[in-house]
Design an enzyme around this catalytic site. Structure first.
Site, mmCIF file in Angstrom:
data_model
loop_
_atom_site.group_PDB
_atom_site.id
_atom_site.type_symbol
_atom_site.label_atom_id
_atom_site.label_comp_id
_atom_site.label_asym_id
_atom_site.label_seq_id
_atom_site.Cartn_x
_atom_site.Cartn_y
_atom_site.Cartn_z
ATOM 1 N N HIS A 169 0.869 -1.177 0.000
ATOM 2 C CA HIS A 169 0.000 0.000 0.000
ATOM 3 C C HIS A 169 0.906 1.227 0.000
ATOM 4 O O HIS A 169 1.559 1.530 1.002
ATOM 5 C CB HIS A 169 -0.916 -0.008 1.220
ATOM 6 C CG HIS A 169 -1.821 -1.203 1.264
ATOM 7 N ND1 HIS A 169 -2.171 -1.836 2.432
ATOM 8 C CD2 HIS A 169 -2.426 -1.890 0.260
ATOM 9 C CE1 HIS A 169 -2.972 -2.854 2.149
ATOM 10 N NE2 HIS A 169 -3.137 -2.908 0.844
ATOM 11 N N HIS A 181 3.641 -2.826 6.848
ATOM 12 C CA HIS A 181 2.504 -1.958 6.540
ATOM 13 C C HIS A 181 2.394 -0.815 7.549
ATOM 14 O O HIS A 181 3.145 -0.737 8.521
ATOM 15 C CB HIS A 181 1.201 -2.763 6.571
ATOM 16 C CG HIS A 181 1.014 -3.672 5.416
ATOM 17 N ND1 HIS A 181 0.249 -3.342 4.322
ATOM 18 C CD2 HIS A 181 1.498 -4.910 5.180
ATOM 19 C CE1 HIS A 181 0.268 -4.338 3.452
ATOM 20 N NE2 HIS A 181 1.023 -5.303 3.941
ATOM 21 N N GLU A 192 1.576 3.977 2.706
ATOM 22 C CA GLU A 192 2.157 3.553 3.980
ATOM 23 C C GLU A 192 3.678 3.681 3.905
ATOM 24 O O GLU A 192 4.420 2.701 3.950
ATOM 25 C CB GLU A 192 1.687 2.135 4.293
ATOM 26 C CG GLU A 192 0.169 2.072 4.481
ATOM 27 C CD GLU A 192 -0.416 0.660 4.429
ATOM 28 O OE1 GLU A 192 0.339 -0.319 4.510
ATOM 29 O OE2 GLU A 192 -1.661 0.543 4.300
ATOM 30 N N GLU A 246 2.462 -3.923 11.434
ATOM 31 C CA GLU A 246 1.724 -2.666 11.302
ATOM 32 C C GLU A 246 2.332 -1.583 12.193
ATOM 33 O O GLU A 246 2.652 -1.824 13.359
ATOM 34 C CB GLU A 246 0.253 -2.860 11.689
ATOM 35 C CG GLU A 246 -0.515 -3.832 10.797
ATOM 36 C CD GLU A 246 -0.924 -3.231 9.455
ATOM 37 O OE1 GLU A 246 -0.629 -2.037 9.220
ATOM 38 O OE2 GLU A 246 -1.547 -3.956 8.664
#
Length: 375
Positions: free
Chosen positions: A166, A259, A169, A335
């Site tokens: 993504h 991410h 990010e 994350e």
């Protein structure tokens, strides 16, 4: 007064920019997609007065909860990024700032440019232990690059890291920069020991097209790469197709997919509990890996995160789930926050590029403690 986004990863539409106290802006959607949240623009004004900038469509963005307690970042030199006063009223995101200099950049998070990406991979290839491989090209014609660090050998593990599926990010590539820098440090005992035990395949940016275009979540065709892993194609998702083919050729003993999360102000990992082959061996590896991270850095926690999938209910189009099932290996999604780390807040910079890079360095220690148990 001038506002523009005609540069690498730029994203903004100017609705009205005559009055510094009421600047009206809108975030552009990803190409051929309804996703939007990443913004990156430049304000130029010789009048160093208070500027009030309203991002008018923030209330319908991809992750509205991401605006709660969020502060935008700004920079005068594009090197040091700091947080600026930001509010959200449910409809518009408002940034209020009095510039000290004539030009100021604003962004959703500290950008990681394609030029810096090129510097990262080409400086890495100068190391004797590193080889830069090009798997093919994206839809916009950019290289899909992987760094191979170390050499295969009998009993050596194969460890893959992928980042920035993504593109918005950007903290994911800052993480990779720190990881790569430490792995290639010949004076670092952890790195030297790991290269005796494993070979690494590192993809610092899985989505260079989306990154350059200023996308939040998709590639040049509006495709979310982290929903393509079960059946990618060269027509829609060559980034995943080519990396997946390389993984099938090398095998995988461990995979980390890096991410950022819009809503949660914490660092955490998400495992693949819901894959059909999940068992006590993988569970034990996951727990050991998390416990090492908890022991070595206060930036990590394991209380807040995503809900775990029920057995057999994992979405196998997601990278960590597909890799975990295909190779029966430890596979984690990592994350990091767009906001701050609530466990260790820094009101000046929040969660930042530098903190992301240091967090990436910490992960070598965690890998060191599990590498012998991977198979």
């Amino acid at each position: 007064m001038q506002i523009s986004a005609n540069f690498d990863s730029g994203n903004i539409d100017v609705i009205s920019a005559q009055d510094p106290s009421n600047i009206q802006l809108a975030i552009k959607k990803d190409h051929q997609s309804d996703f939007y949240q990443w913004f990156h623009f430049k304000l130029h004004n010789n009048e160093h007065v208070e500027h009030v900038m309203h991002l008018t469509n923030a209330g319908k963005s991809a992750y509205v909860e991401g605006w709660e307690n969020y502060q935008a970042v700004a920079s005068h030199d594009r090197q040091h990024w700091f947080r600026v006063p930001t509010t959200f009223d449910g409809e518009k995101l408002t940034i209020t700032f009095t510039p000290e200099f004539d030009t100021t950049y604003f962004a959703y998070f500290a950008p990681y440019s394609y030029e810096r990406h090129q510097d990262l991979i080409h400086s890495a290839q100068l190391d004797i232990d590193c080889q830069l491989q090009v798997l093919g090209q994206t839809l916009d014609g950019r290289d899909i690059s992987v760094l191979k660090v170390g050499e295969e050998g009998e009993g050596k593990k194969v460890i893959w890291l992928t980042a920035r599926q993504h593109p918005g990010e950007s903290m994911a590539e800052w993480f990779m920069e720190g990881f790569i820098d430490r792995l290639l440090d010949e004076d670092d005992g952890v790195a030297r020991s790991l290269l005796n035990s494993a070979v690494f395949y590192l993809v610092p940016n899985m989505n260079p097209d989306g990154s350059a275009r200023g996308h939040l979540r998709t590639n040049a065709k509006g495709v979310n790469l982290n929903r393509e892993w079960q059946a990618p194609s060269m027509q829609s998702s060559p980034e995943v197709y080519l990396v997946r083919e390389k993984m099938l050729a090398t095998g995988v003993d461990m995979h980390l997919d890096i991410h950022g999360d819009e809503a949660l102000p914490f660092n955490f990992v998400a495992g693949c509990e819901g894959i059909p082959s999940y068992d006590d061996r993988i569970k034990a590896l996951e727990e050991k890996f998390k416990n090492v991270l908890l022991a070595i850095t206060p930036e990590f926690q394991d209380d807040k995160g995503y809900d775990k999938d029920e057995p057999g209910q994992a979405n196998l189009t997601v990278a960590s789930n597909w890799v975990g099932e295909q190779f029966k290996c430890l596979a984690y999604t990592v994350e990091m926050p767009f906001k701050d780390n609530d466990l260790l807040p820094d009101f000046s910079v929040g969660w930042s590029d530098e903190r992301s890079s240091l967090f990436g360095r910490d992960f070598l220690t965690a890998i060191y403690h599990v590498v012998d148990d991977l198979r």
